[in-house]
Write an enzyme that holds these catalytic residues in place. Sequence first.
Site, short mmCIF file in Angstrom:
data_model
loop_
_atom_site.label_atom_id
_atom_site.label_comp_id
_atom_site.label_asym_id
_atom_site.label_seq_id
_atom_site.Cartn_x
_atom_site.Cartn_y
_atom_site.Cartn_z
N TYR A 9 -51.68 17.53 19.40
CA TYR A 9 -51.33 16.23 19.98
C TYR A 9 -51.76 16.18 21.45
O TYR A 9 -52.59 15.39 21.85
CB TYR A 9 -49.81 16.01 19.91
N SER A 10 -51.15 17.06 22.30
CA SER A 10 -51.32 16.94 23.76
C SER A 10 -52.74 17.25 24.20
O SER A 10 -53.43 18.09 23.60
CB SER A 10 -50.38 17.91 24.47
N GLU A 52 -39.65 16.15 14.49
CA GLU A 52 -39.76 17.30 15.39
C GLU A 52 -38.43 17.57 16.08
O GLU A 52 -38.11 18.69 16.43
CB GLU A 52 -40.86 17.01 16.43
N SER A 104 -40.51 15.87 27.29
CA SER A 104 -39.75 16.43 28.43
C SER A 104 -38.38 15.76 28.56
O SER A 104 -38.17 14.65 28.06
CB SER A 104 -40.54 16.25 29.73
N ASN A 105 -37.47 16.44 29.27
CA ASN A 105 -36.11 15.88 29.40
C ASN A 105 -36.10 14.55 30.15
O ASN A 105 -35.29 13.68 29.85
CB ASN A 105 -35.20 16.90 30.08
N GLU A 106 -37.03 14.39 31.10
CA GLU A 106 -37.09 13.10 31.82
C GLU A 106 -37.47 11.98 30.83
O GLU A 106 -36.89 10.89 30.87
CB GLU A 106 -38.14 13.15 32.95
C1 LIG Z 1 -44.57 26.00 25.78
C2 LIG Z 1 -45.14 24.68 25.37
C3 LIG Z 1 -45.58 24.52 24.07
C4 LIG Z 1 -46.16 23.31 23.68
N1 LIG Z 1 -46.67 23.21 22.41
C5 LIG Z 1 -47.38 22.11 22.07
C6 LIG Z 1 -48.05 22.05 20.81
O1 LIG Z 1 -48.00 22.97 20.00
N2 LIG Z 1 -48.79 20.95 20.54
C7 LIG Z 1 -48.88 19.87 21.39
O2 LIG Z 1 -49.54 18.90 21.06
N3 LIG Z 1 -48.25 19.90 22.60
C8 LIG Z 1 -47.52 21.00 22.95
N4 LIG Z 1 -46.90 21.06 24.18
C9 LIG Z 1 -47.11 19.97 25.13
C10 LIG Z 1 -45.87 19.16 25.45
O3 LIG Z 1 -45.57 18.27 24.43
C11 LIG Z 1 -46.17 18.46 26.80
O4 LIG Z 1 -46.24 19.48 27.77
C12 LIG Z 1 -45.10 17.47 27.15
O5 LIG Z 1 -45.15 16.36 26.31
C13 LIG Z 1 -45.26 17.00 28.62
O6 LIG Z 1 -46.56 16.56 28.85
P1 LIG Z 1 -47.43 17.14 30.07
O7 LIG Z 1 -47.35 18.63 30.07
O8 LIG Z 1 -48.76 16.52 30.02
O9 LIG Z 1 -46.66 16.66 31.38
P2 LIG Z 1 -46.74 15.21 32.04
O10 LIG Z 1 -46.62 14.17 30.98
O11 LIG Z 1 -47.92 15.16 32.94
O12 LIG Z 1 -45.41 15.20 32.90
C14 LIG Z 1 -45.32 15.83 34.17
C15 LIG Z 1 -43.92 15.57 34.72
O13 LIG Z 1 -43.70 14.16 34.89
C16 LIG Z 1 -42.55 13.74 34.14
N5 LIG Z 1 -42.84 12.40 33.56
C17 LIG Z 1 -43.93 12.05 32.84
N6 LIG Z 1 -43.83 10.77 32.46
C18 LIG Z 1 -42.63 10.32 32.89
C19 LIG Z 1 -41.95 9.07 32.79
N7 LIG Z 1 -42.48 8.03 32.14
N8 LIG Z 1 -40.72 8.95 33.37
C20 LIG Z 1 -40.16 10.02 34.04
N9 LIG Z 1 -40.78 11.22 34.18
C21 LIG Z 1 -41.99 11.37 33.61
C22 LIG Z 1 -42.37 14.78 33.04
O14 LIG Z 1 -41.04 14.86 32.62
C23 LIG Z 1 -42.81 16.06 33.77
O15 LIG Z 1 -41.74 16.56 34.53
C24 LIG Z 1 -46.28 22.24 24.60
C25 LIG Z 1 -45.80 22.39 25.90
C26 LIG Z 1 -45.24 23.60 26.29
C27 LIG Z 1 -44.77 23.74 27.71
#
Ligand SMILES: Cc1cc2nc3c(=O)[nH]c(=O)nc-3n(C[C@H](O)[C@H](O)[C@H](O)COP(=O)(O)OP(=O)(O)OC[C@H]3O[C@@H](n4cnc5c(N)ncnc54)[C@H](O)[C@@H]3O)c2cc1C
Length: 398
Positions: free
Chosen positions: A128-129, A244, A383-385
């Site tokens: 996904y990501s 999920e 994420s929790n946010e």
């Molecule tokens: C250990 C681990 C395993 C994972 N495994 C998978 C996997 O198997 N497959 C997969 O597809 N993905 C996976 N992920 C990805 C995960 O789903 C994303 O990391 C997550 O959705 C956050 O996206 P990002 O890392 O791009 O952070 P961003 O979206 O860039 O966020 C950065 C910060 O901004 C905050 N933020 C973002 N948008 C908002 C908003 N609208 N309002 C308030 N705050 C906000 C977030 O909370 C975070 O603190 C994994 C991540 C981790 C850390």
Amino acid sequence: MDLSYSTQDLAFKEQVSTWLQENLPADLRDKVIGHRRLSRDDYVRWHRIVAAQGWAGASWPVEHGGPGWTAVQRHIWDEACALAGAPIIMPFGVNMVAPVIMAFGNEAQKRHYLPRILNCDDWWCQGYSEPNAGSDLAALRTKAERDGDHYVVNGQKTWTTWAQHANMIFCLVRTDSGARKQEGISFLLISMDSPGITVRPIIMLDEEHEVNEVFFDNVRVPAENLVGTENQGWTYAKYLLGHERTNIAAVGRSKRELLLLKKLAVNQKKGGKDLLTDPVFASKVASLEIDLMALEVLVQKTIDLQSKRGAPIPEASMLKIKGSEIQLRIGELMLEAVGPYGAPFDPEYLEGTRAHSVSDNDEAAPIAALYLNQRKIAIYGGSNEVQKNVIAKQVLGL
Ligand SMILES: Cc1cc2nc3c(=O)[nH]c(=O)nc-3n(C[C@H](O)[C@H](O)[C@H](O)COP(=O)(O)OP(=O)(O)OC[C@H]3O[C@@H](n4cnc5c(N)ncnc54)[C@H](O)[C@@H]3O)c2cc1C
């Protein structure tokens, strides 16, 4: 609403606990409880033991090989497994792609993939990501262009958990760049053996290779691997995310970790006495335990509400937030309890290539690595946010 278990549920609890005592291999249990690292074979071995009992698809309907359990029974099973120290059944096949295939896949896909998922013949990962498409998932750019009876996929996924073990990946890909961003997405099933796929490790803070980047360079995917209708993938993606969140509160796991925390604190001395009898430390543990009990009630209420509505509900976001906060607090208190004994970083002991830790304190040796690894809990699965946004909009109507 009555939150106490019925007589049948209590009998079921007894049945699964006895089965776990008799069937969970001691070496796997010791690794899980002692926070040592599990191999691909460890996970597959346990999955197949559970599958042979007919319980691997705990949430699956009977027609596809599930045990036909109620939501309460599934919760009892999840909690009993966590308390016993069983390895997790990898969610990517059983809890993520399988429900999508059941709901939106064609008959050939159901016949081919579902039995293989149930028996762990395929190891799935989740594509996904992407860089710049995490919380804002619909911004994804990995492209799939139709070429005869194939799609040609180009792009990059990231944070792909256990991709190095996987032989299948389910991917969200962009099939119409001109449409509104949620509308041009499709859901593709891709073999990891396809030419043009490269998996590159991302090493975590605890030096574990758990996540990866996955690159697609002109990867040819048979068109028959499309799930449902082209450009309707966002609907399936959201359906999957609802599944999920199942068991995301991790109450059973936190109960097991709380026992370990207490054990660590009994074995550490402060002023000649057990740390657990220190009033300041004891009050932190007690407050944690109370919050965990409150979370357990919230889980039961959510299960009840979910069963009545017959679908995943936005209130489940509260479980993710509270559950992850509790897990993080337990990890922090464990680190506080073991103090300097947790400091030596000991990958050989964690990997099982050395029987005892360099510090000679096997109990404390994995705690710093655990603490560092746990930073992920408040990020993955949404994420929790972002969960707070869901609560604000969909639960509180703000
Ligand atoms: C250990 C681990 C395993 C994972 N495994 C998978 C996997 O198997 N497959 C997969 O597809 N993905 C996976 N992920 C990805 C995960 O789903 C994303 O990391 C997550 O959705 C956050 O996206 P990002 O890392 O791009 O952070 P961003 O979206 O860039 O966020 C950065 C910060 O901004 C905050 N933020 C973002 N948008 C908002 C908003 N609208 N309002 C308030 N705050 C906000 C977030 O909370 C975070 O603190 C994994 C991540 C981790 C850390």
